[in-house]
Design a protein around this motif. Structure first.
Motif, PDB file in Angstrom:
ATOM      1  N   MET A 212       0.840  -1.173   0.000  1.00  0.00           N
ATOM      2  CA  MET A 212       0.000   0.000   0.000  1.00  0.00           C
ATOM      3  C   MET A 212       0.887   1.239   0.000  1.00  0.00           C
ATOM      4  N   THR A 213       0.331   2.287  -0.491  1.00  0.00           N
ATOM      5  CA  THR A 213       1.071   3.547  -0.535  1.00  0.00           C
ATOM      6  C   THR A 213       0.994   4.238   0.827  1.00  0.00           C
ATOM      7  N   PRO A 214       1.953   5.103   1.115  1.00  0.00           N
ATOM      8  CA  PRO A 214       1.921   5.830   2.386  1.00  0.00           C
ATOM      9  C   PRO A 214       0.624   6.621   2.579  1.00  0.00           C
ATOM     10  N   GLU A 215       0.063   7.104   1.491  1.00  0.00           N
ATOM     11  CA  GLU A 215      -1.178   7.891   1.587  1.00  0.00           C
ATOM     12  C   GLU A 215      -2.346   7.066   2.114  1.00  0.00           C
ATOM     13  N   LYS A 216      -2.325   5.762   1.865  1.00  0.00           N
ATOM     14  CA  LYS A 216      -3.413   4.893   2.343  1.00  0.00           C
ATOM     15  C   LYS A 216      -3.170   4.404   3.763  1.00  0.00           C
ATOM     16  N   VAL A 217      -1.911   4.271   4.153  1.00  0.00           N
ATOM     17  CA  VAL A 217      -1.570   3.753   5.477  1.00  0.00           C
ATOM     18  C   VAL A 217      -1.503   4.863   6.525  1.00  0.00           C
ATOM     19  N   ALA A 218      -1.082   6.052   6.109  1.00  0.00           N
ATOM     20  CA  ALA A 218      -0.867   7.165   7.042  1.00  0.00           C
ATOM     21  C   ALA A 218      -2.081   7.485   7.916  1.00  0.00           C
ATOM     22  N   PRO A 219      -3.313   7.540   7.381  1.00  0.00           N
ATOM     23  CA  PRO A 219      -4.445   7.869   8.258  1.00  0.00           C
ATOM     24  C   PRO A 219      -4.606   6.890   9.418  1.00  0.00           C
ATOM     25  N   LEU A 220      -4.372   5.603   9.168  1.00  0.00           N
ATOM     26  CA  LEU A 220      -4.470   4.618  10.246  1.00  0.00           C
ATOM     27  C   LEU A 220      -3.362   4.839  11.269  1.00  0.00           C
ATOM     28  N   VAL A 221      -2.164   5.107  10.806  1.00  0.00           N
ATOM     29  CA  VAL A 221      -1.034   5.346  11.710  1.00  0.00           C
ATOM     30  C   VAL A 221      -1.288   6.586  12.561  1.00  0.00           C
ATOM     31  N   VAL A 222      -1.745   7.657  11.935  1.00  0.00           N
ATOM     32  CA  VAL A 222      -2.026   8.899  12.667  1.00  0.00           C
ATOM     33  C   VAL A 222      -3.117   8.663  13.709  1.00  0.00           C
ATOM     34  N   TYR A 223      -4.172   7.950  13.325  1.00  0.00           N
ATOM     35  CA  TYR A 223      -5.250   7.657  14.267  1.00  0.00           C
ATOM     36  C   TYR A 223      -4.721   6.850  15.460  1.00  0.00           C
ATOM     37  N   LEU A 224      -3.945   5.801  15.181  1.00  0.00           N
ATOM     38  CA  LEU A 224      -3.439   4.956  16.259  1.00  0.00           C
ATOM     39  C   LEU A 224      -2.487   5.701  17.185  1.00  0.00           C
ATOM     40  N   ALA A 225      -1.819   6.708  16.674  1.00  0.00           N
ATOM     41  CA  ALA A 225      -0.906   7.507  17.491  1.00  0.00           C
ATOM     42  C   ALA A 225      -1.623   8.607  18.264  1.00  0.00           C
ATOM     43  N   SER A 226      -2.900   8.796  17.997  1.00  0.00           N
ATOM     44  CA  SER A 226      -3.648   9.877  18.647  1.00  0.00           C
ATOM     45  C   SER A 226      -4.328   9.405  19.929  1.00  0.00           C
ATOM     46  N   ASP A 227      -4.826  10.358  20.699  1.00  0.00           N
ATOM     47  CA  ASP A 227      -5.584  10.043  21.910  1.00  0.00           C
ATOM     48  C   ASP A 227      -6.912   9.367  21.593  1.00  0.00           C
ATOM     49  N   LYS A 228      -7.408   9.537  20.379  1.00  0.00           N
ATOM     50  CA  LYS A 228      -8.687   8.922  19.979  1.00  0.00           C
ATOM     51  C   LYS A 228      -8.604   7.398  19.975  1.00  0.00           C
ATOM     52  N   ALA A 229      -7.399   6.851  19.857  1.00  0.00           N
ATOM     53  CA  ALA A 229      -7.223   5.395  19.811  1.00  0.00           C
ATOM     54  C   ALA A 229      -6.994   4.805  21.203  1.00  0.00           C
ATOM     55  N   ASP A 230      -7.314   5.570  22.245  1.00  0.00           N
ATOM     56  CA  ASP A 230      -7.172   5.082  23.608  1.00  0.00           C
ATOM     57  C   ASP A 230      -7.921   3.757  23.743  1.00  0.00           C
ATOM     58  N   GLY A 231      -7.268   2.752  24.267  1.00  0.00           N
ATOM     59  CA  GLY A 231      -7.906   1.445  24.426  1.00  0.00           C
ATOM     60  C   GLY A 231      -7.542   0.466  23.319  1.00  0.00           C
ATOM     61  N   ILE A 232      -6.921   0.938  22.265  1.00  0.00           N
ATOM     62  CA  ILE A 232      -6.446   0.038  21.210  1.00  0.00           C
ATOM     63  C   ILE A 232      -4.965  -0.164  21.445  1.00  0.00           C
ATOM     64  N   SER A 233      -4.610  -1.309  21.973  1.00  0.00           N
ATOM     65  CA  SER A 233      -3.214  -1.597  22.276  1.00  0.00           C
ATOM     66  C   SER A 233      -2.955  -3.072  22.017  1.00  0.00           C
ATOM     67  N   GLY A 234      -1.815  -3.380  21.435  1.00  0.00           N
ATOM     68  CA  GLY A 234      -1.456  -4.776  21.206  1.00  0.00           C
ATOM     69  C   GLY A 234      -2.254  -5.444  20.117  1.00  0.00           C
ATOM     70  N   GLN A 235      -2.909  -4.682  19.266  1.00  0.00           N
ATOM     71  CA  GLN A 235      -3.716  -5.247  18.192  1.00  0.00           C
ATOM     72  C   GLN A 235      -2.924  -5.261  16.887  1.00  0.00           C
ATOM     73  N   ILE A 236      -3.262  -6.174  16.008  1.00  0.00           N
ATOM     74  CA  ILE A 236      -2.617  -6.258  14.705  1.00  0.00           C
ATOM     75  C   ILE A 236      -3.614  -5.772  13.665  1.00  0.00           C
ATOM     76  N   LEU A 237      -3.329  -4.597  13.110  1.00  0.00           N
ATOM     77  CA  LEU A 237      -4.218  -3.984  12.127  1.00  0.00           C
ATOM     78  C   LEU A 237      -3.486  -3.840  10.798  1.00  0.00           C
TER      79      LEU A 237
ATOM     80  N   ASN B 284      -8.921   1.481   1.134  1.00  0.00           N
ATOM     81  CA  ASN B 284      -9.820   2.161   2.070  1.00  0.00           C
ATOM     82  C   ASN B 284     -10.412   1.205   3.107  1.00  0.00           C
ATOM     83  N   GLU B 285      -9.820   0.030   3.243  1.00  0.00           N
ATOM     84  CA  GLU B 285     -10.303  -0.963   4.192  1.00  0.00           C
ATOM     85  C   GLU B 285      -9.275  -1.111   5.322  1.00  0.00           C
ATOM     86  N   ILE B 286      -9.769  -1.407   6.513  1.00  0.00           N
ATOM     87  CA  ILE B 286      -8.908  -1.691   7.657  1.00  0.00           C
ATOM     88  C   ILE B 286      -9.287  -3.078   8.159  1.00  0.00           C
ATOM     89  N   TYR B 287      -8.280  -3.899   8.435  1.00  0.00           N
ATOM     90  CA  TYR B 287      -8.505  -5.256   8.901  1.00  0.00           C
ATOM     91  C   TYR B 287      -7.883  -5.456  10.269  1.00  0.00           C
TER      92      TYR B 287
END
Length: 82
Positions: free
Chosen positions: A1-26, A31-34
Motif C-alpha cells: 500500500m502507498t503511504p497515503e493509504k496507510v498514514a491515516p491509520l497510523v495517525v489515528y493509532l498515534a492519537s488520543d482517539k485510539a485510547d484502548g487500542i493496544s497490542g492489536q494487529i491492524l 480504504n479498508e482496515i482489517y
C-alpha cells in the motif's frame, strides 16, 4: 500500500482517539482496515541438543499437525480493494 493509504491509520493509532487500542494487529488495504488474530503459543516441543549441534528439525515434525495453512491474500480477498 502507498503511504497515503496507510498514514491515516497510523495517525489515528498515534492519537488520543485510539485510547484502548493496544497490542492489536491492524492492516490497511486501500480504504479498508482489517483486524488480525493474535499470535498465541499452541504447542510446546523440547528439542534435544546434548552431544550434537542444535537443530530445530525435531520441532518441525512435532509441530507439523498444528501448522497454519499459508493462504495468499488473493485467496482470502476475492475483491479489489475499495
Amino acid at each position: 500500500m502507498t503511504p497515503e493509504k496507510v498514514a491515516p491509520l497510523v495517525v489515528y493509532l498515534a492519537s488520543d482517539k485510539a485510547d484502548g487500542i493496544s497490542g492489536q494487529i491492524l492492516s490497511a488495504r486501500n480504504n479498508e482496515i482489517y483486524l488480525f488474530n493474535q499470535n498465541r503459543p499452541i504447542a510446546p516441543c523440547t528439542v534435544p541438543t546434548a552431544g550434537r549441534r542444535k537443530s530445530s528439525r525435531p520441532a518441525q515434525g512435532a509441530f507439523a499437525a498444528s501448522f497454519t495453512p499459508l493462504d495468499r491474500s488473493g485467496d482470502v480477498f476475492s475483491w479489489d480493494p475499495v
